[in-house]
Design a protein around this motif. Structure first.
Motif, PDB file in Angstrom:
ATOM      1  N   LYS A   1       0.990  -1.282   0.296  1.00  0.00           N
ATOM      2  CA  LYS A   1       0.071   0.001  -0.023  1.00  0.00           C
ATOM      3  C   LYS A   1       0.818   1.247   0.100  1.00  0.00           C
ATOM      4  O   LYS A   1       0.490   1.958  -0.697  1.00  0.00           O
ATOM      5  N   GLU A   2       1.929   1.446   0.930  1.00  0.00           N
ATOM      6  CA  GLU A   2       2.579   2.557   1.135  1.00  0.00           C
ATOM      7  C   GLU A   2       3.871   2.682   0.121  1.00  0.00           C
ATOM      8  O   GLU A   2       4.254   3.861   0.071  1.00  0.00           O
TER       9      GLU A   2
ATOM     10  N   ARG B   1      -1.332   3.327  -2.590  1.00  0.00           N
ATOM     11  CA  ARG B   1      -1.540   4.630  -2.371  1.00  0.00           C
ATOM     12  C   ARG B   1      -1.118   5.542  -3.622  1.00  0.00           C
ATOM     13  O   ARG B   1      -1.977   6.484  -3.852  1.00  0.00           O
ATOM     14  N   ASP B   2      -0.567   5.265  -4.344  1.00  0.00           N
ATOM     15  CA  ASP B   2      -0.002   5.922  -5.770  1.00  0.00           C
ATOM     16  C   ASP B   2      -1.132   5.842  -6.550  1.00  0.00           C
ATOM     17  O   ASP B   2      -1.540   6.515  -7.350  1.00  0.00           O
ATOM     18  N   ALA B   3      -1.609   4.628  -6.642  1.00  0.00           N
ATOM     19  CA  ALA B   3      -2.903   4.344  -7.427  1.00  0.00           C
ATOM     20  C   ALA B   3      -4.012   5.276  -7.265  1.00  0.00           C
ATOM     21  O   ALA B   3      -4.805   5.413  -8.097  1.00  0.00           O
TER      22      ALA B   3
ATOM     23  N   ALA C   1      -5.328  -0.624 -14.612  1.00  0.00           N
ATOM     24  CA  ALA C   1      -6.388  -1.054 -13.820  1.00  0.00           C
ATOM     25  C   ALA C   1      -6.012  -2.652 -13.337  1.00  0.00           C
ATOM     26  O   ALA C   1      -6.412  -3.176 -12.403  1.00  0.00           O
ATOM     27  N   ASP C   2      -5.295  -3.318 -14.465  1.00  0.00           N
ATOM     28  CA  ASP C   2      -4.702  -4.526 -14.272  1.00  0.00           C
ATOM     29  C   ASP C   2      -3.750  -4.482 -13.029  1.00  0.00           C
ATOM     30  O   ASP C   2      -3.703  -5.298 -12.198  1.00  0.00           O
ATOM     31  N   ALA C   3      -3.050  -3.627 -13.271  1.00  0.00           N
ATOM     32  CA  ALA C   3      -1.836  -3.660 -12.306  1.00  0.00           C
ATOM     33  C   ALA C   3      -2.507  -3.185 -10.752  1.00  0.00           C
ATOM     34  O   ALA C   3      -2.325  -4.031  -9.624  1.00  0.00           O
TER      35      ALA C   3
ATOM     36  N   TYR D   1       5.516   4.096 -13.093  1.00  0.00           N
ATOM     37  CA  TYR D   1       5.752   4.674 -14.602  1.00  0.00           C
ATOM     38  C   TYR D   1       4.297   5.708 -14.908  1.00  0.00           C
ATOM     39  O   TYR D   1       4.621   6.792 -15.374  1.00  0.00           O
ATOM     40  N   ALA D   2       3.438   5.185 -14.590  1.00  0.00           N
ATOM     41  CA  ALA D   2       2.190   5.986 -14.654  1.00  0.00           C
ATOM     42  C   ALA D   2       1.891   7.320 -13.982  1.00  0.00           C
ATOM     43  O   ALA D   2       1.710   8.293 -14.227  1.00  0.00           O
ATOM     44  N   THR D   3       2.692   6.931 -12.613  1.00  0.00           N
ATOM     45  CA  THR D   3       2.863   8.003 -11.658  1.00  0.00           C
ATOM     46  C   THR D   3       3.751   9.085 -12.263  1.00  0.00           C
ATOM     47  O   THR D   3       3.493  10.455 -12.172  1.00  0.00           O
TER      48      THR D   3
END
Length: 817
Positions: free
Chosen positions: A198-199, A205-207, A227-229, A284-286
């Motif tokens: 989570k952290e 948390r980042d999601a 979404a799959d991640a 990477y999305a972050t």
């Protein structure tokens, strides 16, 4: 009985047997993942709704609603998730009635042993708190009505979302900073052996933060695979909750096999690889999302000033600066030129990546995706330009990492280098290693780029650094497997036969220098001659020296030091002399230093041990003194049992042995008396705290030698008082005889789990086999000890082959016991 099973005892505490229904749901193996989380949320909604309705009637409260926020608000309840609830009211009820209502809801939840995060607020209070507390505002973005006045909840949601969008220029930088601080504390999920799902950075948390950014309408995260991640991370957390029966997000080592089995995966490594891949997608999305947020905010702040300067309402066109053929910079990112034709230019991905890395700029998401979808595969072997662009990319240093990650996220790396897939996100269960296998290879290339000026062929160094551990994706010795793969890859990317041979040699023997320097006697001609025979040329030696340092620096802080570097440099110097045609001289007994001779004379005079203990430093890269350990010199009359006694005393005083040398020295004949004086030269370090006094070490050594100090018993008492942590079962020790290790002695190698007193146990076992230890070369990497002992028989000659094998087997049996 787990805490989940305990809930069956309380199944009558809530309407409709919620506890029993919950337990049945969690025990259904057929239903898992998103369906189970949604079903658990729905079941909880039904129970809380009935509870709320009854409580409102009993408390006489109207104009109220029960609201789920956070993960519960999203309908994603893991088996041991907290229930995040807001009791929302319109302010018409009295304080006593509201308190009564809250108690009638909260206490049944607590009675079932469920964790609860709760608050009681009016819409205006909730809005005010959200404006002051970013975490509260984030939770309310996912607010969902469970029961009660739906209009009250809808009004709050509308207000909160409007506030969030209006305040986005101020609040999003706060959220970005919050995420960065958390990442600094928790580390990166995709590299941790015991990650917090989570952290840690790249976790849940980042999601959730990405969802909040999307809700601001300021920017949106790349949705492919996200979404799959998230689902995979949530599934892993569900399995962790079920196997432990606890509300934990940390995937501890001892629980990974059980969690993997719960998810139907082969083993803990398969689990970690899946978790790492998911975390990498989120990370990477972050990166992409926050870059876009900052770009938009920067653009908004600049645009009004530009319009004023232009004297009208014209929108300024973004400036585009050429970087390479088909590649330009725009608004702080690398994008494709309008004239670029990726479908006709297979080198364009590498050219764009090299230009981005050399410029220290990120490559835009749109550009990478266009390259991934439109570019044709490179011909095999690659054209010279493609190979040169790859080398340019690898030589860019630290800025190469982000560009590499962007290419990898869109599948371009495995398209260019198909063998990369086997090491991608592969965990390394060794505390010395900071990174996964693939990221370690990238980091090695980064470190090698800083050493490129030291070698004549930096291109071969950079490619070898990228490939040196490529064999870890295959069974067997990774260096042997890696040699074959490196040959194929180097041929694929267009190197000629000679260069392919050099790269393959570097990969096959990338551990040769560090292992030889730390585990062999450098004064033995056989040691230097063996390395020279393997390396073959001065140019390869130069490359191997740089690769050794890059590999160690990319491994982690425990893998390299000024001391290790000095040993490798000394070995390289001697091997270079041999390759230049200068045969090493036959070893002669080294003359003792003035301090060694003083200690030996004192030991001969008194007939007792004499000690000297002082810190050692070596200059670092900047020329400043760097502590590399503590030198301990012991001189004493020759007698049996010296090595185990000295090693045992050091273990009792929590001193870790980094290197050890034992030899007899000759004193001037005019001193008279026996000439057999042993000199022990140790490099030690304190496990923690300050160093012990030399007088205490000497007193205990005297007692150990005369038998009044029972070292094995003392070490056993200490181990019993401090039991080891649970964790991965260490592999059994392995003892081998090194083939052609030395012409002067037999070399016995010990690989074992490091533990207090290990060197003492080895010394006792060797003494028991009537062999003499000429020198010991101790290397400790994390929890692994790799030690080499040069031993001889009573006559001072190497052991016969059968005697050497018997000694090795006996020592291994002792260490396994």
């Amino acid at each position: 009985m787990t805490s989940l099973e305990v809930t069956t005892e309380a199944e009558d505490s809530g309407p409709s047997g919620y506890a029993a229904a919950r337990l049945r749901l969690l025990n259904e193996k057929e239903q898992s993942g998103p369906p189970r989380r949604a079903a658990l949320a729905e079941l909880t909604d039904q129970w809380l709704s009935a509870l709320f309705t009854t409580a409102c009637q009993e408390a006489g409260v109207r104009g109220a609603a029960l609201v789920a926020v956070g993960g519960y608000g999203r309908g994603e309840l893991s088996p041991r998730s907290d229930l995040d609830l807001l009791l929302l009211h319109d302010g018409s009820a009295g304080a006593g009635a509201l308190a009564s209502l809250a108690d009638r809801i909260w206490y049944p939840v607590w009675d079932l042993g469920l964790a609860l995060d709760h608050s009681v607020r009016t819409p205006s209070e909730a809005r005010k708190t959200a404006g002051e507390d970013l975490k509260v505002q984030l939770g309310l973005l996912d607010a969902r009505p469970v029961a009660g006045d739906l209009g009250l909840v809808a009004g709050l949601r509308t207000t909160v979302l409007a506030d969030w969008r209006n305040q986005a220029p101020k609040r999003l930088p706060e959220l970005d900073e919050l995420c960065r601080e958390r990442a600094e504390r928790q580390g990166e999920l995709q590299f941790l052996l015991e990650p917090d799902l989570k952290e840690a950075r790249g976790g849940l948390r980042d999601a959730a933060a990405l969802r909040a950014v999307a809700a601001s309408w300021l920017a949106d995260a790349p949705r492919d695979g996200l979404a799959d991640a998230r689902r995979r991370l949530l599934d892993a957390r569900d399995a962790l909750h079920l196997t432990t029966g606890r509300a934990t997000d940390r995937l501890a080592l001892q629980e990974q096999d059980q969690v993997a089995a719960e998810l139907g995966l082969l083993d803990a490594d398969a689990l970690l690889r899946q978790v790492y891949e998911a975390a990498r997608t989120v990370s990477y999305a972050t990166d992409v999302t926050w870059r876009e947020v900052n770009r938009v905010l920067r653009s908004r702040s600049v645009r009004p000033r530009l319009r004023a300067m232009l004297g009208g309402g014209r929108t300024p066109q973004p400036e585009r600066t050429p970087l390479a053929e088909g590649v330009v910079e725009q608004d702080g990112e690398v994008v494709l030129a309008r004239t670029a034709k990726p479908e006709r230019d297979p080198v364009l991905p590498l050219r764009a990546a090299a230009a981005a890395a050399q410029s220290g700029l990120p490559i835009s998401l749109h550009a990478v995706r266009r390259l991934a979808t439109a570019t044709r595969p490179l011909p095999v072997p690659w054209p010279a330009e493609a190979r040169e662009e790859l080398v340019t990319l690898l030589g860019a240093g630290e800025s190469m990492v982000g560009v590499w990650e962007a290419l990898e996220a869109e599948g371009l790396i495995t398209r260019l280098l198909p063998d990369w897939e086997r090491v991608r996100c592969r965990p390394q269960r060794n505390a010395v290693h900071t990174w996964t296998v693939d990221r370690h290879l990238v980091e090695a290339a980064v470190k090698a780029s800083a050493l490129a000026r030291r070698v004549g062929r930096p291109d071969l160094l950079l490619v070898a650094a990228l490939l040196h551990d490529i064999g870890k994706g295959w069974p067997g010795d990774h260096s042997v497997a890696g040699e074959t793969i490196a040959q194929d890859v180097a041929t694929r990317i267009g190197f000629d036969r000679t260069d392919v041979g050099v790269i393959a040699t570097l990969v096959r023997h990338h551990l040769l220098l560090i292992e030889t320097a730390t585990r062999r006697d450098l004064d033995d001609p056989a040691t230097v001659a063996s390395v020279a025979g393997i390396v073959g040329s001065a140019g390869t030696l130069e490359l191997l020296h740089a690769l050794t340092e890059a590999d160690a620096l990319a491994t982690g802080p425990a893998a390299w030091s000024a001391w290790r570097g000095s040993l490798v440099t000394e070995l390289v110097k001697r091997v270079a002399a041999v390759l230049a045609g200068n045969a090493p001289p036959e070893p002669e007994p080294a003359a003792p230093s003035a301090e060694q001779e003083r200690l030996a004379i004192e030991a001969l005079r008194t007939g007792e041990p004499v000690l000297s203990l002082h810190a050692q430093t070596e200059p670092d890269a900047g020329g400043e003194p760097e502590p590399v350990g503590v030198e301990l010199l012991i001189a004493l009359p020759d007698q049996p049992g010296v090595l185990p006694a000295a090693a045992g005393v050091l273990a009792l005083h929590r001193l870790t042995v980094r290197a050890a040398d034992l030899r007899s020295i000759d004193l001037p004949s005019e001193l008279g008396g026996p000439s057999g004086v042993l000199l022990l030269s140790w490099r030690v370090a304190a496990e923690y705290g300050s160093l012990p006094q030399a007088a205490r070490l000497r007193a205990d050594l005297v007692r150990a030698l005369d038998g009044s100090l029972d070292i094995p018993a003392r070490l056993a008492e200490r181990e019993a008082a401090y039991p080891r942590r649970r964790g991965v079962q260490a592999p059994p020790p392995r003892v081998t005889v090194a083939a052609a290790g030395s012409s002067l002695a037999t070399v016995i190698e010990v690989r074992a789990q490091d533990a207090p007193g290990l060197l003492h146990r080895i010394g006792r076992a060797l003494e028991g086999k009537a062999v003499q230890v000429r020198s010991a070369h101790v290397s400790t990497l994390g929890s692994n000890a790799v030690d080499a002992f040069y031993v001889t028989g009573p006559d001072g000659a190497p052991l016969p082959a059968d005697k050497a094998q018997q000694t090795a087997r006996a020592l291994e049996a002792v260490l396994r016991a």
